[in-house]
Scaffold this motif. Structure first.
Motif, PDB file in Angstrom:
ATOM      1  N   VAL A  82       0.772  -1.342   0.100  1.00 36.79           N
ATOM      2  CA  VAL A  82      -0.237   0.004  -0.307  1.00 36.79           C
ATOM      3  C   VAL A  82       1.238   1.339   0.201  1.00 36.79           C
ATOM      4  CG1 VAL A  82      -1.471   1.389   1.505  1.00 36.79           C
ATOM      5  CG2 VAL A  82      -2.057  -0.501   1.036  1.00 36.79           C
ATOM      6  N   SER A  83       1.703   0.765   0.592  1.00 39.60           N
ATOM      7  CA  SER A  83       3.312   2.064   0.967  1.00 39.60           C
ATOM      8  C   SER A  83       4.039   2.598  -0.840  1.00 39.60           C
ATOM      9  CB  SER A  83       3.988   2.173   1.846  1.00 39.60           C
ATOM     10  OG  SER A  83       3.208   2.134   3.235  1.00 39.60           O
ATOM     11  N   THR A  86       0.938   4.652  -2.700  1.00 42.44           N
ATOM     12  CA  THR A  86       0.273   5.966  -1.954  1.00 42.44           C
ATOM     13  C   THR A  86       1.407   6.799  -2.698  1.00 42.44           C
ATOM     14  OG1 THR A  86      -0.005   4.936   0.629  1.00 42.44           O
ATOM     15  CG2 THR A  86       0.554   7.486  -0.091  1.00 42.44           C
ATOM     16  N   GLU A  87       2.326   7.256  -3.025  1.00 37.36           N
ATOM     17  CA  GLU A  87       2.840   8.609  -3.334  1.00 37.36           C
ATOM     18  C   GLU A  87       2.600   8.016  -5.051  1.00 37.36           C
ATOM     19  OE1 GLU A  87       6.635  11.247  -4.784  1.00 37.36           O
ATOM     20  OE2 GLU A  87       5.981   9.941  -2.886  1.00 37.36           O
ATOM     21  N   THR A  89      -0.592   7.480  -5.775  1.00 39.20           N
ATOM     22  CA  THR A  89      -2.121   7.949  -6.467  1.00 39.20           C
ATOM     23  C   THR A  89      -2.038   9.241  -5.801  1.00 39.20           C
ATOM     24  OG1 THR A  89      -2.477   5.818  -5.600  1.00 39.20           O
ATOM     25  CG2 THR A  89      -4.451   7.823  -5.442  1.00 39.20           C
ATOM     26  N   TYR A  90      -1.723   9.952  -5.136  1.00 37.57           N
ATOM     27  CA  TYR A  90      -1.583  10.949  -5.248  1.00 37.57           C
ATOM     28  C   TYR A  90      -1.345  12.215  -6.125  1.00 37.57           C
ATOM     29  CZ  TYR A  90      -0.352  15.787  -2.665  1.00 37.57           C
ATOM     30  OH  TYR A  90      -0.320  16.888  -2.572  1.00 37.57           O
ATOM     31  N   SER A 110      -6.635   3.505  -0.534  1.00 36.57           N
ATOM     32  CA  SER A 110      -5.995   4.537  -1.791  1.00 36.57           C
ATOM     33  C   SER A 110      -5.533   5.458  -0.243  1.00 36.57           C
ATOM     34  CB  SER A 110      -7.161   4.309  -2.408  1.00 36.57           C
ATOM     35  OG  SER A 110      -7.557   3.379  -3.148  1.00 36.57           O
ATOM     36  N   LEU A 111      -4.767   5.345   0.061  1.00 37.58           N
ATOM     37  CA  LEU A 111      -4.043   6.565   0.881  1.00 37.58           C
ATOM     38  C   LEU A 111      -3.998   7.552   0.821  1.00 37.58           C
ATOM     39  CD1 LEU A 111      -1.743   4.255   3.513  1.00 37.58           C
ATOM     40  CD2 LEU A 111      -4.619   4.612   3.293  1.00 37.58           C
ATOM     41  N   GLY A 112      -3.176   7.536  -0.493  1.00 36.20           N
ATOM     42  CA  GLY A 112      -3.086   8.438  -1.625  1.00 36.20           C
ATOM     43  C   GLY A 112      -4.033   9.656  -1.432  1.00 36.20           C
ATOM     44  N   LEU A 177       3.836   6.259   5.541  1.00 36.97           N
ATOM     45  CA  LEU A 177       2.898   7.458   5.294  1.00 36.97           C
ATOM     46  C   LEU A 177       3.092   9.224   5.479  1.00 36.97           C
ATOM     47  CD1 LEU A 177      -0.380   8.366   4.396  1.00 36.97           C
ATOM     48  CD2 LEU A 177      -1.169   7.409   6.748  1.00 36.97           C
ATOM     49  N   ARG A 181       3.308  12.838   4.553  1.00 37.47           N
ATOM     50  CA  ARG A 181       3.299  13.683   5.069  1.00 37.47           C
ATOM     51  C   ARG A 181       3.975  15.102   4.915  1.00 37.47           C
ATOM     52  NH1 ARG A 181      -2.206  13.080   6.923  1.00 37.47           N
ATOM     53  NH2 ARG A 181      -1.849  14.722   8.298  1.00 37.47           N
ATOM     54  N   TRP A 196      -8.195   7.252   8.162  1.00 36.31           N
ATOM     55  CA  TRP A 196      -9.327   7.215   7.078  1.00 36.31           C
ATOM     56  C   TRP A 196     -10.719   7.290   7.098  1.00 36.31           C
ATOM     57  CZ3 TRP A 196      -7.380   1.924   6.430  1.00 36.31           C
ATOM     58  CH2 TRP A 196      -7.823   0.765   6.585  1.00 36.31           C
TER      59      TRP A 196
END
Length: 417
Positions: A82-83, A86-87, A89-90, A110-112, A177, A181, A196
């Motif tokens: 997932v990590s 993340t970037e 996706t962002y 989808s943390l991004g 994450l 940030r 989240w």
């Protein structure tokens, strides 16, 4: 309306978001989907513009990680993958989405997307397909690998979950994450499962009769029902050999251990012995040929995939890992299910199925041919289970989780927070 959708995970995470993309497109909206690279062919078949996240090799390494399917140990490889996404996706959302236009619809992992909402002011609806993701002091979800008796107060189980946040989930998910940030000028996240659920909109894709809403859920949560999305999988038709097999005899037992499982050999060997012991026919669904035994005896067939909505109505029971999408397919077909949970939400889904008399649960250790035969025999003979399954099938026939989610997304886009 422009809708950008993001899905991170395996088939159970991606197919519901792909189904949403297709339905939103059918309602006249412009859509684009970002998901792990191996899902490009499925998006292409559905006619959905696709942006690949990561590589096929990276996804293969992720799903082949032995610890992924172990309670608690699976958290580290999951959030490592997932990590990695993340970037990307962002960056995709930052380049593609105008904050004042449209809406972003993203799966839980989808943390991004959640970062883009917080940093760039995007309108975001986070989609939870699992009740497991909804914290509650009043009805705390069942944690993987923690066999707490049901009679313990829910607040105690919730307290144990907070310990899991601090000692298991946090160390796996938060360092990378929070490092990203910091690059974006944002403060650190202290607890992932709390953060989240701070998204402006939450869509819960499970019905209230399966998971009753709780008074301490976030006020922005909207419950819409299960997404039946298997027609967006590898094929939407039954294989001709499977059709012929189904026509040739009594309804079989069906065995699956999930699309991403790479350590299912023992499960399928037990399945073969179980069918022989019960004198039942069986269908083994495993994407990798080496998961199922070679030279199957008469009355058994192995396929890499089959759409469960077409297969299950012609079967006697489903034996599986407990993924929420598979649970929903069994409910829609009205067939009893025996769940052998592995990790993540599987234990919680099994607990809910058992509580509603829709099936039963066995641990991996207890899943032997003799014990499973006794459990399945009782399950198939139970009038109470048969009535509960028929009731679930009727309820599912009257629901359309995808359509209700689309309507909610349209309202959320119009009522921008």
């Amino acid at each position: 309306m422009q809708v950008h959708l993001v899905a991170i995970g395996t088939h159970g995470d991606v197919l519901p978001i792909l189904a949403l993309a297709s339905a939103l497109k059918g309602r006249g909206h412009s859509v684009a989907l970002a998901a792990p690279a191996p899902f490009a062919p499925l998006a292409e078949r559905a006619g959905i513009p696709f942006h690949g996240l990561g590589t096929e090799a990276g996804f293969a390494r992720f799903t082949a990680e032995p610890d992924l399917w172990r309670p608690w140990r699976g958290v580290e490889p999951l959030f490592s993958y997932v990590s990695d996404l993340t970037e990307p996706t962002y960056r995709w959302l930052a380049a593609e989405v105008r904050p004042e236009a449209g809406i972003v619809v993203a799966s839980t992992l989808s943390l991004g997307a959640r970062l883009a909402q917080e940093r760039l002011g995007l309108n975001l609806a986070t989609v939870h397909v699992m009740p497991f993701f909804m914290e509650s002091r009043l009805d705390s979800p069942r944690l993987p690998g923690v066999p707490l008796p049901r009679f313990l107060p829910s607040r105690f189980r919730h307290w144990v979950g907070l310990g899991a946040d601090k000692y298991v989930i946090g160390p796996a998910a938060l360092p990378r994450l929070n490092a990203f940030r910091a690059e974006l000028g944002l403060g650190p996240v202290r607890r992932l499962r709390y953060w989240w659920n701070l998204a402006p909109h939450l869509i819960l894709m499970f019905p209230d009769w399966f998971t009753p809403p709780q008074a301490d859920w976030p006020v922005q949560a909207v419950q819409v029902g299960f997404p039946i999305a298997d027609r967006f999988g590898d094929t939407d038709r039954l294989d001709p050999d499977l059709e012929a097999f189904l026509d040739a005899g009594a309804p079989p037992l069906v065995f699956t251990y999930g699309s991403a499982m790479r350590q299912g050999r023992a499960f399928f060997e037990t399945a073969v012995a179980l069918c022989r012991r019960m004198g039942r026919r069986g269908v083994l669904l495993a994407p990798q040929a080496d998961q199922a035994p070679a030279d199957l005896p008469p009355g058994l067939i192995h396929l890499p995939y089959a759409p469960l909505s077409a297969l299950l109505p012609r079967t006697a029971a489903l034996v599986h890992h407990g993924g929420v999408g598979t649970v929903a397919q069994a409910l829609a077909a009205g067939v009893p299910q025996l769940i052998v949970p592995v990790a993540f939400d599987h234990f919680d889904e099994g607990s809910r199925v058992r509580r509603l008399d829709l099936g039963t649960v066995m641990s991996q250790r207890a899943f032997t041919p003799a014990r499973a035969a006794r459990r399945l025999t009782r399950l198939l003979a139970s009038d109470r289970v048969a009535r509960a399954c028929a009731g679930a099938r009727e309820r599912m026939a009257g629901e359309d989780g995808i359509a209700r989610a689309c309507a909610a997304i349209e309202r959320m886009a119009a009522e921008r927070v």
